[in-house]
Design a protein around this motif. Structure first.
Motif, mmCIF file in Angstrom:
data_model
loop_
_atom_site.group_PDB
_atom_site.id
_atom_site.type_symbol
_atom_site.label_atom_id
_atom_site.label_comp_id
_atom_site.label_asym_id
_atom_site.label_seq_id
_atom_site.Cartn_x
_atom_site.Cartn_y
_atom_site.Cartn_z
ATOM 1 N N SER A 275 -8.450 -11.273 -51.432
ATOM 2 C CA SER A 275 -8.325 -10.280 -50.167
ATOM 3 C C SER A 275 -7.846 -8.983 -50.724
ATOM 4 C CB SER A 275 -7.643 -11.126 -49.138
ATOM 5 O OG SER A 275 -6.251 -11.476 -49.671
ATOM 6 N N ASP A 276 -7.893 -7.911 -49.989
ATOM 7 C CA ASP A 276 -7.179 -6.758 -50.470
ATOM 8 C C ASP A 276 -5.822 -6.706 -50.765
ATOM 9 O OD1 ASP A 276 -9.960 -6.325 -49.494
ATOM 10 O OD2 ASP A 276 -9.432 -4.656 -48.155
ATOM 11 N N GLN A 277 -5.194 -7.466 -49.933
ATOM 12 C CA GLN A 277 -3.673 -7.615 -50.019
ATOM 13 C C GLN A 277 -2.981 -7.954 -51.272
ATOM 14 O OE1 GLN A 277 -5.229 -8.461 -47.255
ATOM 15 N NE2 GLN A 277 -4.322 -10.265 -46.650
ATOM 16 N N GLN A 278 -4.268 -8.775 -51.833
ATOM 17 C CA GLN A 278 -3.778 -9.681 -53.304
ATOM 18 C C GLN A 278 -3.963 -8.937 -54.611
ATOM 19 O OE1 GLN A 278 -6.326 -12.980 -52.554
ATOM 20 N NE2 GLN A 278 -4.768 -14.480 -52.560
ATOM 21 N N VAL A 279 -4.533 -7.863 -54.431
ATOM 22 C CA VAL A 279 -5.085 -6.990 -55.408
ATOM 23 C C VAL A 279 -3.974 -6.622 -56.425
ATOM 24 C CG1 VAL A 279 -6.127 -4.960 -56.159
ATOM 25 C CG2 VAL A 279 -7.482 -6.370 -54.428
ATOM 26 N N GLU A 280 -3.048 -5.915 -55.738
ATOM 27 C CA GLU A 280 -1.819 -5.242 -56.544
ATOM 28 C C GLU A 280 -1.193 -6.635 -57.368
ATOM 29 O OE1 GLU A 280 1.543 -2.280 -55.933
ATOM 30 O OE2 GLU A 280 -0.204 -2.396 -54.583
ATOM 31 N N GLN A 281 -0.698 -7.686 -56.899
ATOM 32 C CA GLN A 281 -0.152 -8.675 -57.675
ATOM 33 C C GLN A 281 -1.031 -9.302 -58.564
ATOM 34 O OE1 GLN A 281 1.538 -10.244 -53.842
ATOM 35 N NE2 GLN A 281 2.969 -11.299 -55.299
ATOM 36 N N VAL A 282 -2.179 -9.576 -58.210
ATOM 37 C CA VAL A 282 -3.043 -10.196 -59.170
ATOM 38 C C VAL A 282 -3.254 -9.351 -60.568
ATOM 39 C CG1 VAL A 282 -5.471 -10.906 -59.597
ATOM 40 C CG2 VAL A 282 -4.162 -11.802 -57.278
ATOM 41 N N THR A 283 -3.470 -7.921 -60.233
ATOM 42 C CA THR A 283 -3.724 -7.019 -61.482
ATOM 43 C C THR A 283 -2.511 -7.032 -62.255
ATOM 44 O OG1 THR A 283 -3.169 -5.335 -59.907
ATOM 45 C CG2 THR A 283 -5.421 -5.655 -60.285
ATOM 46 N N ASN B 212 -0.670 -20.571 -60.774
ATOM 47 C CA ASN B 212 0.775 -20.625 -59.995
ATOM 48 C C ASN B 212 1.096 -19.624 -59.068
ATOM 49 O OD1 ASN B 212 1.295 -22.646 -62.017
ATOM 50 N ND2 ASN B 212 2.363 -21.130 -63.502
ATOM 51 N N TYR B 213 0.238 -18.499 -59.127
ATOM 52 C CA TYR B 213 0.373 -17.564 -57.840
ATOM 53 C C TYR B 213 -0.292 -17.927 -56.789
ATOM 54 C CZ TYR B 213 -0.704 -13.384 -55.408
ATOM 55 O OH TYR B 213 -0.935 -12.414 -54.377
ATOM 56 N N GLY B 214 -1.225 -18.944 -56.866
ATOM 57 C CA GLY B 214 -2.196 -19.477 -55.673
ATOM 58 C C GLY B 214 -3.507 -19.029 -55.847
ATOM 59 N N ILE B 215 -3.993 -18.598 -56.708
ATOM 60 C CA ILE B 215 -5.465 -18.381 -56.853
ATOM 61 C C ILE B 215 -6.130 -19.633 -57.393
ATOM 62 C CG2 ILE B 215 -7.236 -17.127 -58.120
ATOM 63 C CD1 ILE B 215 -5.970 -15.304 -56.392
ATOM 64 N N LYS B 216 -7.288 -20.250 -56.629
ATOM 65 C CA LYS B 216 -7.675 -21.173 -57.281
ATOM 66 C C LYS B 216 -9.108 -21.082 -57.759
ATOM 67 C CE LYS B 216 -4.519 -24.467 -57.116
ATOM 68 N NZ LYS B 216 -3.538 -23.951 -57.983
ATOM 69 N N GLY B 217 -9.765 -20.216 -56.915
ATOM 70 C CA GLY B 217 -11.342 -20.133 -57.376
ATOM 71 C C GLY B 217 -11.439 -18.780 -58.444
ATOM 72 N N MET B 218 -12.376 -19.171 -59.142
ATOM 73 C CA MET B 218 -12.788 -18.159 -60.116
ATOM 74 C C MET B 218 -13.832 -18.523 -60.795
ATOM 75 S SD MET B 218 -9.960 -18.559 -63.152
ATOM 76 C CE MET B 218 -8.618 -18.674 -62.158
#
Ligand code: ADP
Ligand code: ADP
Ligand code: ADP
Lengths: 112, 459, 459, 459, 112, 112
Positions: free
Chosen positions: E66-74, E22-28
């Motif tokens: 990317s670096d700027q996503q780190v906070e929200q993803v954690t 939902n946040y927009g991460i697709k790859g893992m």
């Protein structure tokens, strides 16, 4: 903080784990992997054809530890994990930027 | 269950029976063999041999049920499935010995229930055309079969203790009462209701019990998503599931053809043929139907299709013809697919292996089908609606009796020990939480050397 | 093994036998069928059919043993288990053909051993009440069964070559000698020792052989930690283990009821019932006992419990009653659990599948149990202690003979090829080291496309 | 297939048969039982019981084939194997009911093909010594067996739809024609060709069909490397493969000994013995041969060795002696190993389970072996070369007929639906691409809680 | 770019995955691992012997972001992945030098 | 030293491995993982319900190599590992601080 990634013999894992536990390491993550290197593969025969499987089962042990533990922990792994024969494996050391405990949000050395 | 008697030879036969049976149960040493054989003793011996071999095959069906249920559920519950199935055989045998047989084949109390021969006391004097013990073992493995049907539908969430108690109640009471009505001299059989090898007695009884207990239990965690979608929970081993189905089919030849309890009854040949064709038709109709609907033949349903076909011809195995078997089997397969879908998506009853559809619904269908396809008395063979109505009546009454009594049984058990494991136990798996055990400990570590991390012995 | 003779009909029967057997073995083409059937020929045919079907079921027990042993050991040794079991059947059949049958059923030399009919020479003239060939095949699959019991106890560490030689010695000599004493016209049978279907002849013989060879081999690496703790080594597939147990139980009906070698002997019905009840009692007692002791019913022991119950009623299957079967079966289950614990923790003999406890200990227990529960002659049925003492004597003597001769056999084999693989081979698994093979090559890569890294063909 | 007739009793027997059969098929209710038994009716009943039990065992062989093929192929194709096998049983039964039986056992047209009794019309009046239905079911499961042999050889690359159509053609036409020639009153049988239980009729027919279809399909992707090396593609479960072999051997006792279609024919005993010894010899010779050649006994070939031994004695099971069985079985094992190597490495036909070698080659070998080892008429028993030449003729003619007609069938099917899946589908696995299914969904996640990532329901 | 390596409960994986989607991460990339730490092992019984298995099944989730996503993803992972009970797991954060898409050769943030 | 972590198609693994071998890389560690990204999941049907499995099987190949090998090795992987279709995977490059051979204690480039 550092991450130690050890590729090791499955047969030695139990012993290493115990020694690390005695030293005070409690947390670790373990993966079944396969690897190849200098060690010879296994020769098998199937329906009359002989062939070599050159990916051998290994254990990947991942430990996140604080910088000052690195030396002693690598010593322990070398000590307990080696048989002296080809295929004992490697320790790879990475720098790690942050560790977070999901449950509490604690960070850094407190998280590990 | 069709019981033969040598009419016109009753006196002589009974004498022989009495003589030989007495010697067995009193002396427990075979003395009969020392007599010279006569056509009558040979026929008796052949009937006994046939019934025993059929009983062994039906016993083996428990391996089939176990494999089917293991295959169609998750690995974390495989040990629990094993325990439930092996305990079902054991409980079924012991319970049926102590009370089940008495309720089923004891002298009838108004056509409702039998009330003597508990612990088989005096049973050796009963006349089933074969030694009572041979008749008993065939009946005992049937009783366990009815109970084991429940196991699949309640899998992955029922407490082991609750299942254990329910199995006792089903084999001790519910199954024997239905059996008495139809095979044991009770009112339904007297009416002319035909259920040759148990589409109703065994399969529907098991299926309807499964139905009500599954309803009381509720669906497995994760089966229905919060927003109401159906989440399929695939089983963990199709090969074991397939093996189970083939074992069941193999055993079914004993189940159906053995129900003559007489190897001298030449109907066994056509019964066996009908058992082959019914299952085959179920396979093919399910394959065709799912192929058309989904563009691919659905393996999990095709495997069930064999069983659906078999259940559908079990009631009529001695009354229908080959073509009837093909039609009933094929229709059973399609009905089963529809039923699985309705239970899964409409009524939302979670049945991991499809036991309710296969055994309950197809059992009822097969029983009604006798009223249509019986060569003698079936509607389509010019027999009018009488038999059909009797069959319908039986189906309805058995549904009512089983669903009420199984509900009562489940509520009693619930109040005693509770029915369902906690959510945490269910998520972690019944194997570890109910049995402290895992089905496949070493599999991942299979080329490793010592088992990894067995840790400390704590006791 | 109970052998029937048609007393008073001997001459006629022998004539028929001679005629039909001659025609089979000399002409090897059936001509008998052209005669009109008589009650005598029909009885003979039925006895033959019964014995053959029972033999097929006993043969199938080898699939059961294979699955049980695979399930209860680690994946890295599964192929080795397969090889041992299939080779056991083959060696058993061929050895028993060449010498085993002669030692067991040849004319007795002072009650100790038979010494003619090697390679079945002249065996067609022997009178077992059925064609010698039918009798022989039933005996041959029994012999293989005794040998295969050893396989489980010595699993995961014995050299394949050593096992192969030991199997030859057991089926060629050890088993036939015990068999001769008890079933082949030898001294123990003459004394009145009762072992109907082989609690002693088959199970104890296998179990005691397993015991001494397991002792000589020592425990598996890792079974006992350096500081003396017992490290459980769980098997890798409970589903296959459970399948094996159910196959064994299925086969056991042939094993026990077939031991009449006569389908006209109406004792087969009660023998079958006793086989069902004995196994059921073993399941339930093991379940109850481990539930009480550990708070959870222990699946690995419950599966063994079925076998323990079965072994415990095998000697008395034709002498005891239903209640005796329930008591013996239940007691057998508990004795087995205790024995497993004692061997594992006290005596420290490593037996991966519990073969010594199930077959050795329960075999002895079941044999002694006949002295207690035989309806005719058992202590609890007022028969005094005579039979009990004979049974005890037999158990002790067989224990001594088997343990001494199996020790001798193992020492001979050890001096020839060595008994145990090297520690490195054991750690790496017998599959790869003894057979250059793996049980589950593709499992992890199962959705991959080509098999990964098959590497070069080196030959 | 040997068909017995009670000579000199024909009239009476026929009367009985007519009476009892009429009652079965017209009334479909057993009335025969009400008569008093006579030696003739007892013999008839025993023959029927024997044939039916044998048919059940042969039916169970399908579980064996399924397990062998699953075990010896990759996990990504296991569901496809299951589907092929269960559909083969179903198609075999239905097709053989509709046309196969008519072509095989209908009144002969010049010894070439039968042409009446379609849909078994009027078949109840045929005289096989047992009720037609009993005879039919035994034949029907044989027909399915011949077809299922193909399944293994074409595994992992054939389109499911193509396999389905081919199975119809084989069971409807190819197998029945060969069967008619040899067992159905056709020209080869008339010549004196001996194929007791089907080394040629069943095994070679299946094997040669497998051969030509495998050739037309080509090898699996990755089987031969671009530079021409043979890349072994190990199967994914030796335990299931071994279980399959043991089930097949178990079923083979029914296959061979049941081929008397008469339990009163005392040859059944020696046929069973030959079946045990032939398989045993195959195991031992394969073990010894691969041990010598590779330094280790090769498990995958030893398992095939049992089957090779069995196929090699199937033609002569009623004509050869025990020693002949040992020799033929042992030779069959070694021939199979050589054939596997030649097909794999020289001729380069990819046969995942070795079906062509086991069934085709050993089937031919076993058939020819009758000409050498038949106690009556075999070259080595002083019978001259006549029988041998007839056997050779039969082998060659059947090879020609089957390979031509199966090629034609395959080309027709190819033109209709195509034979082979696309390379991408093959790489991804037939399970997912042909059936939208996987064999082992949950295995890796087995201790996880919910099945991982089942994603959205899209329909 | 950073790599987040989360060791988490299998039971929570599905929920985390959905939230990340939902946040927009697709790859893992996901691996089945086993781990030990503070969480108690499972007690099992086998043939009468009781013992503890102290390596428990966990999911390792690897995300390159990317670096700027780190906070929200954690944040998302902490939010969705925790039960509050011991054993919820950790997030380890690494610096990553380069990411390359094999198919196109694209590098850096375009590759992930 | 660098670690290359390649998430790739199982079907391409053998070919990549061979090419790396020819280039001179002998040591590597391989893990079976599952992943999702742009590539579509597999549609399956079970007991009449159609659903999508969106974690697809991938191979994770880990190579520790010296800095100067990075370029060529990534080239080889891109060359041999791509089919041109979505789902070919990624190469992630990390800096690695140290590598130790357990058997001998050798460090750095000598250890790999
Ligand atoms: N360059 C490397 N990158 C990643 N893993 C490696 C590398 N070299 C070796 N390994 C891993 O270490 C294992 C042992 O290496 P090997 O060369 O066989 O023995 P040794 O460590 O004794 O020299 C291999 O199986 C592989 O899993
Ligand atoms: N120092 C560590 N290094 C690597 N993995 C760790 C470490 N500590 C914990 N883990 C992983 O995290 C998981 C959970 O840790 P645990 O201490 O049990 O609970 P919590 O994360 O709630 O404190 C472990 O099972 C292990 O896989
Ligand atoms: N951001 C990411 N972090 C970790 N792994 C990823 C990431 N993106 C993709 N992957 C891995 O790479 C695989 C292939 O990615 P995908 O987007 O499907 O195709 P492509 O690499 O061709 O663009 C995924 O299955 C996943 O394992």
């Amino acid at each position: 903080m550092k991450k130690l990634e050890c590729i090791m013999r499955p047969a030695k894992f139990e012993q290493v784990k115990e020694a690390l536990g005695n030293y005070g390491i409690k947390g670790m993550t373990v993966t079944h992997v396969t690897g190849c290197g200098l060690q010879q593969g296994k020769t098998e025969v199937y329906r009359g054809s002989t062939f070599t499987i050159n990916l051998l089962p290994k254990i990947k042990l991942e430990l996140v530890i604080s910088d000052q533990q690195v030396e002693q922990v690598t010593e322990i792994i070398k000590e307990e994990g080696s048989t002296g024969e080809i295929g004992d494996g490697k320790i790879f050391i990475y720098h790690i930027e942050e560790a977070i405990r999901i449950r509490t949000g604690e960070k850094g050395d407190h998280a590990i | 269950m069709y019981i033969k008697t040598f009419k016109g030879e009753d006196i002589m036969l009974k004498k022989i029976l009495f003589y030989s049976l007495t010697s067995i149960f009193v002396l427990a040493l075979p003395t009969f063999a020392a007599e010279s054989p006569t056509p009558l003793t040979n026929a008796l011996a052949l009937d006994t041999v046939w019934t025993l071999i059929a009983a062994f095959l039906v016993f083996f069906m428990h391996a089939g049920f176990t494999m089917v249920e293991i295959g169609f559920t998750r690995a974390k519950n495989a040990v629990n499935i094993i325990m439930k199935n092996i305990v079902t055989v054991a409980v079924g045998a012991v319970t049926f010995f102590i009370v089940g047989f008495a309720f089923m084949f004891g002298d009838t109390l108004g056509g409702i229930i039998g009330l003597n021969h508990f612990l088989l006391a005096g049973a050796d004097k009963m006349d089933f055309g074969i030694p009572t013990m041979a008749f008993w073992i065939f009946q005992a493995v049937f009783a366990a079969t009815a109970a084991t049907i429940v196991s699949g539908a309640v899998a992955e969430r029922i407490k082991f203790g609750a299942y254990f108690l329910l199995t006792i109640l089903i084999t001790a009471f519910i199954y024997p009462v239905v059996g008495h009505w139809i095979w044991g001299g009770g009112w339904l059989g007297d009416l002319g209701f035909i259920d040759f090898a148990g589409s109703t007695v065994v399969h529907s009884t098991g299926g309807w019990s499964a139905l009500v207990i599954a309803v009381l239990l509720g669906a497995r965690v994760g089966k229905y998503s919060p927003d109401g979608k159906v989440m399929p929970i695939p089983g963990h081993s199709m090969p074991l599931g397939a093996l189970g189905v083939l074992i069941l089919w193999f055993g079914w030849f004993g189940f159906n053809a053995g129900s003559t309890v007489a190897g001298t009854d030449m109907a066994i040949a056509s019964i066996a043929v009908i058992t082959l064709l019914g299952g085959a038709a179920g396979v093919l109709s399910t394959m065709a139907y799912t192929w058309l609907r989904h563009g691919k033949p659905d393996p999990s349903l095709v495997l069930n299709g064999a069983l659906a076909g078999l259940v559908s011809i079990t009631a009529g195995a001695a009354s229908i013809g080959s073509v009837g078997a093909l039609i009933l089997g094929a229709a059973g397969g399609i009905i089963m697919v529809a039923a699985v879908e309705i239970f899964d998506k409409k009524i939302r009853i979670d049945d991991p292996v499809g036991a309710i559809s296969v055994h309950g619904i197809c059992g009822a269908f097969g029983t009604i089908g006798v009223g249509l396809f019986a060569v003698n008395g079936g509607l389509f063979y010019g027999g009018g609606v009488e038999l059909l109505l009797i069959q319908l009546l039986g189906v309805v009454v058995v549904f009512l009796f089983v669903s009420i009594s199984a509900t009562a049984a489940a509520l009693i058990v619930k109040s005693l020990v509770g029915l369902r494991v906690s959510e945490a136990e269910e998520l972690g798996g019944l194997d570890i939480n109910e049995h402290g055990s895992e089905a496949y400990v070493d599999l991942e570590e299979r080329i490793g050397t010592t088992v990894l991390s067995m840790g400390e012995i704590t006791k």
